[in-house]
Design a protein around this motif. Structure first.
Motif, PDB file in Angstrom:
ATOM      1  N   SER A 377       0.830  -1.212   0.000  1.00  0.00           N
ATOM      2  CA  SER A 377       0.000   0.000   0.000  1.00  0.00           C
ATOM      3  C   SER A 377       0.861   1.257   0.000  1.00  0.00           C
ATOM      4  CB  SER A 377      -0.938   0.007   1.211  1.00  0.00           C
ATOM      5  OG  SER A 377      -1.903  -1.005   1.116  1.00  0.00           O
ATOM      6  N   LYS A 378       1.898   1.274   0.845  1.00  0.00           N
ATOM      7  CA  LYS A 378       2.782   2.444   0.923  1.00  0.00           C
ATOM      8  C   LYS A 378       3.456   2.715  -0.414  1.00  0.00           C
ATOM      9  CE  LYS A 378       3.963   1.709   5.810  1.00  0.00           C
ATOM     10  NZ  LYS A 378       5.073   1.336   6.724  1.00  0.00           N
ATOM     11  N   ARG A 379       3.926   1.660  -1.059  1.00  0.00           N
ATOM     12  CA  ARG A 379       4.644   1.817  -2.317  1.00  0.00           C
ATOM     13  C   ARG A 379       3.724   2.299  -3.432  1.00  0.00           C
ATOM     14  NH1 ARG A 379       9.730  -1.087  -2.593  1.00  0.00           N
ATOM     15  NH2 ARG A 379      10.300  -1.693  -0.459  1.00  0.00           N
ATOM     16  N   LEU A 380       2.496   1.797  -3.442  1.00  0.00           N
ATOM     17  CA  LEU A 380       1.549   2.211  -4.472  1.00  0.00           C
ATOM     18  C   LEU A 380       1.064   3.638  -4.244  1.00  0.00           C
ATOM     19  CD1 LEU A 380      -0.555  -1.040  -4.958  1.00  0.00           C
ATOM     20  CD2 LEU A 380       1.195  -0.111  -6.477  1.00  0.00           C
ATOM     21  N   GLU A 381       0.814   3.988  -2.987  1.00  0.00           N
ATOM     22  CA  GLU A 381       0.364   5.346  -2.674  1.00  0.00           C
ATOM     23  C   GLU A 381       1.424   6.375  -3.040  1.00  0.00           C
ATOM     24  OE1 GLU A 381      -0.720   5.364   1.412  1.00  0.00           O
ATOM     25  OE2 GLU A 381      -2.547   4.164   1.099  1.00  0.00           O
ATOM     26  N   ALA A 382       2.679   5.988  -2.911  1.00  0.00           N
ATOM     27  CA  ALA A 382       3.766   6.916  -3.236  1.00  0.00           C
ATOM     28  C   ALA A 382       3.795   7.280  -4.716  1.00  0.00           C
ATOM     29  CB  ALA A 382       5.106   6.303  -2.829  1.00  0.00           C
ATOM     30  N   CYS A 383       3.201   6.418  -5.560  1.00  0.00           N
ATOM     31  CA  CYS A 383       3.163   6.730  -6.994  1.00  0.00           C
ATOM     32  C   CYS A 383       1.730   6.938  -7.476  1.00  0.00           C
ATOM     33  CB  CYS A 383       3.866   5.646  -7.808  1.00  0.00           C
ATOM     34  SG  CYS A 383       3.264   3.984  -7.558  1.00  0.00           S
ATOM     35  N   GLY A 384       0.831   7.305  -6.541  1.00  0.00           N
ATOM     36  CA  GLY A 384      -0.529   7.665  -6.897  1.00  0.00           C
ATOM     37  C   GLY A 384      -1.442   6.521  -7.244  1.00  0.00           C
ATOM     38  N   LYS A 385      -1.121   5.325  -6.802  1.00  0.00           N
ATOM     39  CA  LYS A 385      -1.953   4.150  -7.085  1.00  0.00           C
ATOM     40  C   LYS A 385      -2.530   3.611  -5.781  1.00  0.00           C
ATOM     41  CE  LYS A 385       0.970   3.011 -11.036  1.00  0.00           C
ATOM     42  NZ  LYS A 385       1.871   2.011 -11.678  1.00  0.00           N
ATOM     43  N   LYS A 386      -3.558   2.767  -5.909  1.00  0.00           N
ATOM     44  CA  LYS A 386      -4.239   2.284  -4.717  1.00  0.00           C
ATOM     45  C   LYS A 386      -4.289   0.757  -4.677  1.00  0.00           C
ATOM     46  CE  LYS A 386      -7.263   6.268  -3.940  1.00  0.00           C
ATOM     47  NZ  LYS A 386      -8.681   6.724  -3.786  1.00  0.00           N
ATOM     48  N   LEU A 387      -4.333   0.256  -3.477  1.00  0.00           N
ATOM     49  CA  LEU A 387      -4.506  -1.172  -3.215  1.00  0.00           C
ATOM     50  C   LEU A 387      -5.685  -1.326  -2.269  1.00  0.00           C
ATOM     51  CD1 LEU A 387      -3.571  -4.196  -3.058  1.00  0.00           C
ATOM     52  CD2 LEU A 387      -2.128  -3.498  -1.138  1.00  0.00           C
ATOM     53  N   GLU A 388      -6.632  -2.164  -2.631  1.00  0.00           N
ATOM     54  CA  GLU A 388      -7.751  -2.461  -1.737  1.00  0.00           C
ATOM     55  C   GLU A 388      -7.358  -3.633  -0.848  1.00  0.00           C
ATOM     56  OE1 GLU A 388     -12.499  -3.735  -1.811  1.00  0.00           O
ATOM     57  OE2 GLU A 388     -11.415  -3.410  -3.696  1.00  0.00           O
ATOM     58  N   VAL A 389      -7.439  -3.445   0.467  1.00  0.00           N
ATOM     59  CA  VAL A 389      -7.051  -4.481   1.424  1.00  0.00           C
ATOM     60  C   VAL A 389      -8.237  -4.809   2.317  1.00  0.00           C
ATOM     61  CG1 VAL A 389      -5.465  -5.127   3.277  1.00  0.00           C
ATOM     62  CG2 VAL A 389      -4.668  -3.642   1.427  1.00  0.00           C
ATOM     63  N   ILE A 390      -8.520  -6.095   2.470  1.00  0.00           N
ATOM     64  CA  ILE A 390      -9.549  -6.551   3.398  1.00  0.00           C
ATOM     65  C   ILE A 390      -8.895  -7.505   4.384  1.00  0.00           C
ATOM     66  CG2 ILE A 390     -11.758  -7.738   3.669  1.00  0.00           C
ATOM     67  CD1 ILE A 390     -12.425  -6.942   0.796  1.00  0.00           C
ATOM     68  N   CYS A 391      -8.936  -7.139   5.666  1.00  0.00           N
ATOM     69  CA  CYS A 391      -8.297  -7.944   6.714  1.00  0.00           C
ATOM     70  C   CYS A 391      -9.347  -8.720   7.501  1.00  0.00           C
ATOM     71  CB  CYS A 391      -7.500  -7.046   7.661  1.00  0.00           C
ATOM     72  SG  CYS A 391      -6.054  -6.271   6.905  1.00  0.00           S
ATOM     73  N   TYR A 392      -9.015  -9.962   7.833  1.00  0.00           N
ATOM     74  CA  TYR A 392      -9.921 -10.835   8.575  1.00  0.00           C
ATOM     75  C   TYR A 392      -9.257 -11.272   9.884  1.00  0.00           C
ATOM     76  CZ  TYR A 392     -12.423 -11.136   4.126  1.00  0.00           C
ATOM     77  OH  TYR A 392     -13.111 -10.836   2.972  1.00  0.00           O
ATOM     78  N   PRO A 393      -9.806 -10.834  11.028  1.00  0.00           N
ATOM     79  CA  PRO A 393      -9.239 -11.235  12.323  1.00  0.00           C
ATOM     80  C   PRO A 393      -9.353 -12.746  12.544  1.00  0.00           C
ATOM     81  CG  PRO A 393     -10.763  -9.379  12.548  1.00  0.00           C
ATOM     82  CD  PRO A 393     -10.936  -9.905  11.166  1.00  0.00           C
ATOM     83  N   ASP A 394      -8.395 -13.296  13.277  1.00  0.00           N
ATOM     84  CA  ASP A 394      -8.401 -14.708  13.683  1.00  0.00           C
ATOM     85  C   ASP A 394      -8.507 -15.654  12.494  1.00  0.00           C
ATOM     86  OD1 ASP A 394      -8.302 -14.016  16.447  1.00  0.00           O
ATOM     87  OD2 ASP A 394     -10.463 -13.630  16.406  1.00  0.00           O
ATOM     88  N   THR A 395      -7.986 -15.231  11.364  1.00  0.00           N
ATOM     89  CA  THR A 395      -8.056 -16.024  10.138  1.00  0.00           C
ATOM     90  C   THR A 395      -6.659 -16.427   9.721  1.00  0.00           C
ATOM     91  OG1 THR A 395     -10.061 -14.879   9.441  1.00  0.00           O
ATOM     92  CG2 THR A 395      -8.802 -15.989   7.730  1.00  0.00           C
ATOM     93  N   GLY A 396      -6.514 -17.692   9.322  1.00  0.00           N
ATOM     94  CA  GLY A 396      -5.207 -18.233   8.998  1.00  0.00           C
ATOM     95  C   GLY A 396      -4.823 -18.082   7.536  1.00  0.00           C
ATOM     96  N   HIS A 397      -3.921 -18.950   7.082  1.00  0.00           N
ATOM     97  CA  HIS A 397      -3.293 -18.794   5.773  1.00  0.00           C
ATOM     98  C   HIS A 397      -4.185 -19.246   4.622  1.00  0.00           C
ATOM     99  CE1 HIS A 397       0.012 -18.251   3.006  1.00  0.00           C
ATOM    100  NE2 HIS A 397      -0.074 -19.506   2.595  1.00  0.00           N
ATOM    101  N   TYR A 398      -4.749 -20.450   4.738  1.00  0.00           N
ATOM    102  CA  TYR A 398      -5.506 -21.013   3.620  1.00  0.00           C
ATOM    103  C   TYR A 398      -6.950 -20.513   3.635  1.00  0.00           C
ATOM    104  CZ  TYR A 398      -1.867 -24.249   2.072  1.00  0.00           C
ATOM    105  OH  TYR A 398      -0.720 -24.785   1.560  1.00  0.00           O
ATOM    106  N   ILE A 399      -7.181 -19.371   3.011  1.00  0.00           N
ATOM    107  CA  ILE A 399      -8.544 -18.860   2.846  1.00  0.00           C
ATOM    108  C   ILE A 399      -9.093 -19.476   1.561  1.00  0.00           C
ATOM    109  CG2 ILE A 399      -9.975 -16.819   2.538  1.00  0.00           C
ATOM    110  CD1 ILE A 399      -7.902 -15.216   4.075  1.00  0.00           C
ATOM    111  N   GLU A 400     -10.000 -20.432   1.737  1.00  0.00           N
ATOM    112  CA  GLU A 400     -10.523 -21.240   0.645  1.00  0.00           C
ATOM    113  C   GLU A 400     -11.938 -20.789   0.271  1.00  0.00           C
ATOM    114  OE1 GLU A 400      -8.534 -23.409  -0.817  1.00  0.00           O
ATOM    115  OE2 GLU A 400      -7.961 -25.049   0.517  1.00  0.00           O
ATOM    116  N   PRO A 401     -12.551 -21.398  -0.754  1.00  0.00           N
ATOM    117  CA  PRO A 401     -13.976 -21.162  -0.983  1.00  0.00           C
ATOM    118  C   PRO A 401     -14.787 -21.572   0.243  1.00  0.00           C
ATOM    119  CG  PRO A 401     -12.984 -22.175  -2.919  1.00  0.00           C
ATOM    120  CD  PRO A 401     -11.945 -22.207  -1.833  1.00  0.00           C
ATOM    121  N   PRO A 402     -16.012 -21.061   0.369  1.00  0.00           N
ATOM    122  CA  PRO A 402     -16.804 -21.322   1.578  1.00  0.00           C
ATOM    123  C   PRO A 402     -16.970 -22.802   1.904  1.00  0.00           C
ATOM    124  CG  PRO A 402     -17.858 -19.654   0.229  1.00  0.00           C
ATOM    125  CD  PRO A 402     -16.719 -20.196  -0.581  1.00  0.00           C
ATOM    126  N   TYR A 403     -16.985 -23.053   3.208  1.00  0.00           N
ATOM    127  CA  TYR A 403     -17.316 -24.339   3.828  1.00  0.00           C
ATOM    128  C   TYR A 403     -16.201 -25.373   3.778  1.00  0.00           C
ATOM    129  CZ  TYR A 403     -21.566 -21.766   2.974  1.00  0.00           C
ATOM    130  OH  TYR A 403     -22.474 -20.757   2.879  1.00  0.00           O
TER     131      TYR A 403
END
Length: 450
Positions: A377-403
């Motif tokens: 995000s910092k690097r993109l903002e420095a050159c006028g670009k954006k990154l959309e970030v969505i953070c999930y608490p208590d969530t691990g590495h393998y974020i898979e399709p539902p269920y």
């Protein structure tokens, strides 16, 4: 999928009926007796008989006694015959009914109102196993049982149902790809198209995984599940990867008659995430890139492109930590914050013209995904670009399709040892449901489609 409920019945005395029946059989000679009729428990799942893996199902039972205590147990076997199970305790309502959409679990593998808990809480009978679908042309078969009573020893079965969970939606076409050097499988939605195209890349385990691509094709996208090593005639290891191979895959997808341009989307997780970030930074015709727990640095092996080389980020094995269960925690083996020795491995994200979405598990123990998202995000903002970030608490590495159940620990192909992946099961399950929606929304926004 069909919408009529599937109904299976099992006959047997309810817990209440058995308690009442016993004394009445010990009657004086000549005295009339009454023995309660056998109770019939009906179990239904909607949609009936079969559904797609990423679809919720409604589980209900009736024909129980008012307030009867029961245990629901779900089980399935993967394609290597490994058993996965989950169970939860419930009480029927005053009418002898049970609806998992309205009835909270009283404990077991999970607690509270969790209509899909019996799937996302599945755990392997043997440790260190991750539930993975290898053949999307065949469903997982889930067996659901209603047992009389609660732990520690629930009683006999009162009802049973079998449900198929599929990965190919109605009309979705599966086409193996052997084009030039490209190896993978293309999934096309029903209809003539053209459809927005996506290249789907998994992590360091290698081989070819198709289940995410097949499910996403059912949402209206043409998705190329791409292998990049340890598959057929591809390299056996990932010590040296060439971005030209991935460029060839993008070109193949864009030239396919039923794929619309002018660009494609990228979807990657873990090592597949940093590969997608490199593709978005160096290659043309990348319109939208969604990354699940990726990194800013190139990892695992050298990445080459037109005379340029990104060496792998240095790893410090002395930072391995062993958990009380005997697993390895590798979250600190890469430098965070980055040091001088990491500079040559940093992916030049400033070059990208692609829209970027980062999905972050805040308890990722593979590496510090949230740190990398902030740095990007910092690097993109420095050159006028954006990154959309969505953070999930208590969530691990393998974020898979539902269920898909959360994988607590499994063998890491690069480390060579079982490692923990982080996450708390219930929070992780909720994150997967939301992330799946966010991915589709993101690609529809930038690639089009319905």
């Amino acid at each position: 999928m069909a919408s009529c409920p599937v109904v299976l019945r099992a006959r047997g005395l309810s817990r209440w009926a058995r308690c009442q029946a016993g004394p009445s059989l010990l009657r004086p000679a000549g005295q009339a007796s009454w023995v309660p009729a056998r109770m019939e428990t009906t179990v239904t799942l909607e949609p009936a008989g079969r559904s797609l893996w990423d679809e919720p199902v409604r589980i209900r039972a009736w024909g129980l006694s008012p307030g009867q205590r029961v245990t629901l147990r779900a089980s399935l076997r993967d394609e290597k015959d490994a058993l996965f199970r989950a169970h939860a305790r419930y009480c029927a309502d005053a009418g002898g009914r049970l609806d998992l959409a309205r009835s909270p679990a009283l404990g077991g593998s999970f607690a509270g109102l969790e209509p899909m808990g019996l799937l996302w809480a599945l755990e392997p009978e043997k440790p260190m196993l991750r539930l993975v679908k290898r053949d999307v042309q065949k469903p997982f078969v889930v067996e659901l049982e209603v047992l009389d009573g609660h732990d520690p020893e629930p009683g006999h079965p009162l009802g049973r149902a079998v449900h198929e969970r599929h990965f190919l939606g109605p009309g979705v076409r599966r086409e193996p790809v052997r084009a030039g050097r490209v190896r993978g499988t293309l999934f096309l939605p029903p209809g003539p198209g053209p459809f927005p195209g996506i290249v789907d890349i998994f992590g360091a385990g290698g081989g070819l995984l198709e289940y995410r691509a097949s499910l996403l094709a059912g949402k209206g996208f043409a998705v190329l599940a791409l292998a990049y090593y340890h598959y057929e005639d591809l390299p056996k290891g990932m010590d040296s990867l060439h971005l030209e191979y991935f460029e060839e895959a993008v070109d193949y997808l864009l030239k396919y008659p039923q794929v619309k341009g002018p660009g494609v989307g990228l979807l990657g997780i873990s090592k597949g995430g940093d590969l997608c970030l490199s593709m978005a930074s160096f290659l043309k015709n990348i319109t939208a890139t969604a990354i699940i727990n990726g990194s800013l640095v190139n990892v695992g092996g050298a990445l080459h492109y037109k005379g340029m080389t990104l060496p792998p980020a240095p790893v410090n094995p002395s930072r391995f930590k062993v958990t009380k269960d005997g697993f390895v925690d590798i979250v600190d083996v890469l430098n965070c914050p980055l040091k001088e020795e990491d500079q040559k491995s940093i992916i030049p994200v400033e070059r990208t013209e692609s829209a970027l979405l980062f999905l972050v598990g805040q308890d990722d123990h593979n590496w510090k995904s949230e740190f990398y998202a902030r740095e990007i995000s910092k690097r993109l903002e420095a050159c006028g670009k954006k990154l959309e970030v969505i953070c999930y608490p208590d969530t691990g590495h393998y974020i898979e399709p539902p269920y898909f159940p959360m994988c607590r620990a499994s063998l890491h192909s690069l480390v060579g040892k079982p490692v923990i992946w982080g996450g708390e099961a219930k929070a992780h399950a909720k994150a997967q449901e939301d992330a799946w929606k966010q991915i589709q929304t993101f690609f529809r926004k930038y690639l089009g489609g319905t």
